[in-house]
Scaffold this motif. Structure first.
Motif, PDB file in Angstrom:
ATOM      1  N   SER A  94      -2.674  48.876 -43.992  1.00 13.79           N
ATOM      2  CA  SER A  94      -1.971  47.815 -43.274  1.00 13.79           C
ATOM      3  C   SER A  94      -0.982  47.156 -44.221  1.00 13.79           C
ATOM      4  O   SER A  94      -0.727  47.615 -45.331  1.00 13.79           O
ATOM      5  CB  SER A  94      -2.970  46.789 -42.727  1.00 13.79           C
ATOM      6  OG  SER A  94      -2.330  45.857 -41.883  1.00 13.79           O
ATOM      7  N   ASP A 126       0.032  43.145 -45.833  1.00 15.17           N
ATOM      8  CA  ASP A 126      -0.698  41.930 -46.190  1.00 15.17           C
ATOM      9  C   ASP A 126      -0.470  40.924 -45.071  1.00 15.17           C
ATOM     10  O   ASP A 126       0.527  40.198 -45.039  1.00 15.17           O
ATOM     11  CB  ASP A 126      -0.202  41.383 -47.534  1.00 15.17           C
ATOM     12  CG  ASP A 126      -1.130  40.299 -48.071  1.00 15.17           C
ATOM     13  OD1 ASP A 126      -1.661  39.515 -47.250  1.00 15.17           O
ATOM     14  OD2 ASP A 126      -1.319  40.235 -49.290  1.00 15.17           O
ATOM     15  N   ASN A 127      -1.403  40.902 -44.118  1.00 13.93           N
ATOM     16  CA  ASN A 127      -1.182  40.183 -42.869  1.00 13.93           C
ATOM     17  C   ASN A 127      -1.212  38.667 -43.021  1.00 13.93           C
ATOM     18  O   ASN A 127      -0.530  37.962 -42.272  1.00 13.93           O
ATOM     19  CB  ASN A 127      -2.196  40.656 -41.826  1.00 13.93           C
ATOM     20  CG  ASN A 127      -1.994  42.113 -41.473  1.00 13.93           C
ATOM     21  OD1 ASN A 127      -0.885  42.536 -41.191  1.00 13.93           O
ATOM     22  ND2 ASN A 127      -3.059  42.897 -41.517  1.00 13.93           N
ATOM     23  N   LYS A 142       0.015  37.187 -45.613  1.00 16.46           N
ATOM     24  CA  LYS A 142       1.358  36.913 -46.144  1.00 16.46           C
ATOM     25  C   LYS A 142       2.433  37.056 -45.063  1.00 16.46           C
ATOM     26  O   LYS A 142       3.487  36.433 -45.160  1.00 16.46           O
ATOM     27  CB  LYS A 142       1.651  37.830 -47.326  1.00 16.46           C
ATOM     28  CG  LYS A 142       0.870  37.449 -48.588  1.00 16.46           C
ATOM     29  CD  LYS A 142       1.270  38.311 -49.771  1.00 16.46           C
ATOM     30  CE  LYS A 142       0.509  37.889 -51.024  1.00 16.46           C
ATOM     31  NZ  LYS A 142       0.840  38.751 -52.189  1.00 16.46           N
ATOM     32  N   ASN A 189      -5.452  41.143 -36.648  1.00 17.10           N
ATOM     33  CA  ASN A 189      -4.250  40.722 -37.363  1.00 17.10           C
ATOM     34  C   ASN A 189      -3.722  39.383 -36.871  1.00 17.10           C
ATOM     35  O   ASN A 189      -3.146  38.607 -37.635  1.00 17.10           O
ATOM     36  CB  ASN A 189      -3.149  41.772 -37.212  1.00 17.10           C
ATOM     37  CG  ASN A 189      -3.411  43.021 -38.024  1.00 17.10           C
ATOM     38  OD1 ASN A 189      -4.382  43.088 -38.771  1.00 17.10           O
ATOM     39  ND2 ASN A 189      -2.557  44.016 -37.873  1.00 17.10           N
ATOM     40  N   LYS A 202       8.226  45.254 -41.414  1.00 13.13           N
ATOM     41  CA  LYS A 202       7.108  46.040 -41.926  1.00 13.13           C
ATOM     42  C   LYS A 202       7.527  47.507 -41.795  1.00 13.13           C
ATOM     43  O   LYS A 202       7.614  48.021 -40.701  1.00 13.13           O
ATOM     44  CB  LYS A 202       5.849  45.743 -41.117  1.00 13.13           C
ATOM     45  CG  LYS A 202       5.392  44.299 -41.256  1.00 13.13           C
ATOM     46  CD  LYS A 202       4.518  43.842 -40.106  1.00 13.13           C
ATOM     47  CE  LYS A 202       3.262  44.631 -39.944  1.00 13.13           C
ATOM     48  NZ  LYS A 202       2.379  44.075 -38.900  1.00 13.13           N
ATOM     49  N   ASP A 221      -7.099  46.593 -52.251  1.00 15.84           N
ATOM     50  CA  ASP A 221      -7.803  45.386 -51.832  1.00 15.84           C
ATOM     51  C   ASP A 221      -9.203  45.785 -51.367  1.00 15.84           C
ATOM     52  O   ASP A 221      -9.357  46.536 -50.403  1.00 15.84           O
ATOM     53  CB  ASP A 221      -7.055  44.685 -50.691  1.00 15.84           C
ATOM     54  CG  ASP A 221      -7.648  43.316 -50.349  1.00 15.84           C
ATOM     55  OD1 ASP A 221      -8.876  43.226 -50.164  1.00 15.84           O
ATOM     56  OD2 ASP A 221      -6.884  42.338 -50.256  1.00 15.84           O
ATOM     57  N   THR A 223     -10.822  41.488 -49.082  1.00 16.40           N
ATOM     58  CA  THR A 223     -10.288  40.620 -48.027  1.00 16.40           C
ATOM     59  C   THR A 223     -10.756  40.982 -46.633  1.00 16.40           C
ATOM     60  O   THR A 223     -11.085  40.096 -45.842  1.00 16.40           O
ATOM     61  CB  THR A 223      -8.743  40.661 -48.057  1.00 16.40           C
ATOM     62  OG1 THR A 223      -8.303  40.305 -49.368  1.00 16.40           O
ATOM     63  CG2 THR A 223      -8.164  39.686 -47.044  1.00 16.40           C
ATOM     64  N   TYR A 224     -10.824  42.272 -46.315  1.00 18.54           N
ATOM     65  CA  TYR A 224     -10.965  42.679 -44.909  1.00 18.54           C
ATOM     66  C   TYR A 224     -12.417  42.987 -44.560  1.00 18.54           C
ATOM     67  O   TYR A 224     -12.865  44.128 -44.555  1.00 18.54           O
ATOM     68  CB  TYR A 224     -10.011  43.832 -44.599  1.00 18.54           C
ATOM     69  CG  TYR A 224      -8.595  43.304 -44.524  1.00 18.54           C
ATOM     70  CD1 TYR A 224      -8.088  42.782 -43.345  1.00 18.54           C
ATOM     71  CD2 TYR A 224      -7.798  43.249 -45.661  1.00 18.54           C
ATOM     72  CE1 TYR A 224      -6.812  42.248 -43.291  1.00 18.54           C
ATOM     73  CE2 TYR A 224      -6.521  42.709 -45.614  1.00 18.54           C
ATOM     74  CZ  TYR A 224      -6.036  42.212 -44.421  1.00 18.54           C
ATOM     75  OH  TYR A 224      -4.780  41.656 -44.372  1.00 18.54           O
ATOM     76  N   SER A 257      -9.167  48.716 -48.515  1.00 21.52           N
ATOM     77  CA  SER A 257      -7.864  48.658 -47.848  1.00 21.52           C
ATOM     78  C   SER A 257      -6.728  48.974 -48.796  1.00 21.52           C
ATOM     79  O   SER A 257      -6.825  48.753 -50.008  1.00 21.52           O
ATOM     80  CB  SER A 257      -7.646  47.251 -47.268  1.00 21.52           C
ATOM     81  OG  SER A 257      -8.734  46.852 -46.457  1.00 21.52           O
ATOM     82  N   LEU A 267      -2.871  47.679 -48.831  1.00 23.03           N
ATOM     83  CA  LEU A 267      -1.951  46.740 -48.196  1.00 23.03           C
ATOM     84  C   LEU A 267      -0.543  46.916 -48.745  1.00 23.03           C
ATOM     85  O   LEU A 267      -0.347  47.033 -49.958  1.00 23.03           O
ATOM     86  CB  LEU A 267      -2.413  45.300 -48.437  1.00 23.03           C
ATOM     87  CG  LEU A 267      -3.854  44.966 -48.031  1.00 23.03           C
ATOM     88  CD1 LEU A 267      -4.139  43.497 -48.308  1.00 23.03           C
ATOM     89  CD2 LEU A 267      -4.103  45.296 -46.573  1.00 23.03           C
ATOM     90  N   PRO A 294       3.624  45.552 -48.878  1.00 25.26           N
ATOM     91  CA  PRO A 294       4.393  44.298 -48.831  1.00 25.26           C
ATOM     92  C   PRO A 294       5.287  44.237 -47.594  1.00 25.26           C
ATOM     93  O   PRO A 294       5.528  45.247 -46.926  1.00 25.26           O
ATOM     94  CB  PRO A 294       5.234  44.360 -50.104  1.00 25.26           C
ATOM     95  CG  PRO A 294       5.435  45.825 -50.338  1.00 25.26           C
ATOM     96  CD  PRO A 294       4.152  46.485 -49.889  1.00 25.26           C
TER      97      PRO A 294
END
Length: 389
Positions: free
Chosen positions: A151, A153-154, A156, A198, A316, A342, A345-346, A355, A357, A359
């Motif tokens: 994914s 960085d949701n 952010k 998300n 994105k 990551d 976080t998730y 994950s 992630l 930018p």
């Protein structure tokens, strides 16, 4: 690349989804027995003998069409068979399609879920057959059988959307320093579908950024609707967002006051919001259109930004996301664990899903050429027409 019209009836969508499921069943049956089916050793197999199931939520958004096509093309370029299906925003259809992919011998599943909690039994079936599952952009919740997540960085993304609203209003400069304006500005908030994990990350990131300005009175949410449950738009539907904006204008701004900005988490919602505002008389020299944010850099909204109607979007790059999905799928096929950046976080309610992630970039009018055109994502002609080829 032409999206299915937003106003297409639900019956038509489900009929299309049913036909797509039938095609999927036939196509997978044709190669049944050739794929490893997850349970055998795929590490030494020729890609042409392996099948990857790709489940996308809808074709009503050009973004998901682009995602599906990118994943399929990148996998096929490496020689893999790909079973790509769109579920028409219908949860039972997606469940059925994933069931078929499992039954007919998919070796890896890449799934962008409609409802992040609705595929538990399918994921258990995949695990029973040792088929790895990659959650694509939307985290699948409530199951231990999610092996990886790719994914952006949701959180952010939400921060970037809120920051773009502050910049557009003049409360903040692009470098984060204090802007020349002080307000107060009337703003309204929108969020995505509550069943999409998300949407919560987007909203939380945005609200963390906006809260100091709401607390000091620079921003005023005149409707007082600030909880995600109050502002969420089911299935991210443009028409629903337009109706909610119309209701806000009728109920809250019938005293002559004006909306200065709208936090919108997705370009499709932004277009519905803008339509409601324009229908209410916004968009003239005397009554300018409010600052409206967005996400996904959909071509229709990029044109609106270029024309000075929508203020910004969050880009994105689906090409990069598709690439990471392919990298993760190939790692699993080689019986390796994909590289994560990551691992904290998730949390999906059962486990923390490793994950990768990517930018994101904020796009204002003066960023369109450098970010979208020069990178080859769109051509100048597509931006001018508001339609991608």
């Amino acid at each position: 690349m032409t999206p299915i019209p937003e106003r297409e009836g639900i019956v038509s969508r489900r009929l299309l989804a049913a036909l797509s499921s039938a095609v999927l069943a036939f196509g997978l049956a044709a190669c049944s027995g050739e794929g490893a089916g997850g349970g055998t050793d795929t590490a030494g197999q020729d890609p042409k003998d392996l099948t990857i199931g790709v489940s996308m939520p809808t074709q009503t958004s050009e973004r998901w069409i682009a995602d599906g096509n990118s994943v399929k093309q990148k996998l096929e370029a490496k020689g893999y068979k790909v079973a790509l299906q769109y579920a028409g925003d219908d949860i039972p259809t997606q469940s059925q399609q994933v069931d078929q992919m499992i039954t007919q011998g998919a070796d890896v599943l890449i799934i962008a879920a409609i409802d992040g909690t609705a595929l538990t039994s399918q994921l258990q079936a995949a695990a029973d057959k040792k088929i790895p599952v990659i959650a694509y952009d939307r985290l699948i919740r409530g199951s231990k059988n999610v092996d990886f997540y790719v994914s952006f960085d949701n959180f952010k993304v939400g921060v970037a959307q809120a920051s773009a609203l502050l910049v557009a209003l003049g409360l903040q400069n692009k470098d984060g320093s204090k802007g020349a304006k002080t307000g107060p500005f009337n703003v309204e908030l929108f969020a995505g579908s509550l069943d999409d994990n998300n949407a919560h990350f987007f909203f939380n990131g945005a609200m963390q950024t906006l809260k100091p300005f709401i607390d000091n009175g620079s921003l005023v949410v005149k409707s007082k609707q600030t909880a995600i449950e109050q502002v969420a738009i089911l299935r991210w539907q443009q028409e629903t967002a337009q109706k909610r904006m119309e209701d806000l204008l009728t109920s809250t701004y019938n005293d002559g006051s004006k909306v200065s900005g709208v936090l919108s988490p997705y370009d499709g919602l932004s277009r519905g919001i803008i339509t409601a505002l324009q229908n209410a008389g916004y968009g003239t020299a005397a009554n300018p259109i409010p600052m409206v944010t967005g996400q996904d850099a959909e071509i229709a909204s990029v044109k609106l930004i270029n024309d000075g109607v929508q203020s910004s979007t969050i880009f994105k790059d689906t090409r990069l996301l598709a690439e990471q999905a392919v990298i993760a799928a190939e790692a699993f096929l080689q019986k390796k664990q994909p590289q994560a950046n990551d691992t904290k976080t998730y949390e999906n309610g059962v486990k923390v899903v490793p994950s990768y992630l990517l930018p994101v970039q904020t796009v204002y009018k003066d960023d369109i050429k450098a970010v979208l055109i020069d990178s080859g994502y769109y051509t100048a002609a597509e931006v001018a027409a508001g339609q991608a080829k």
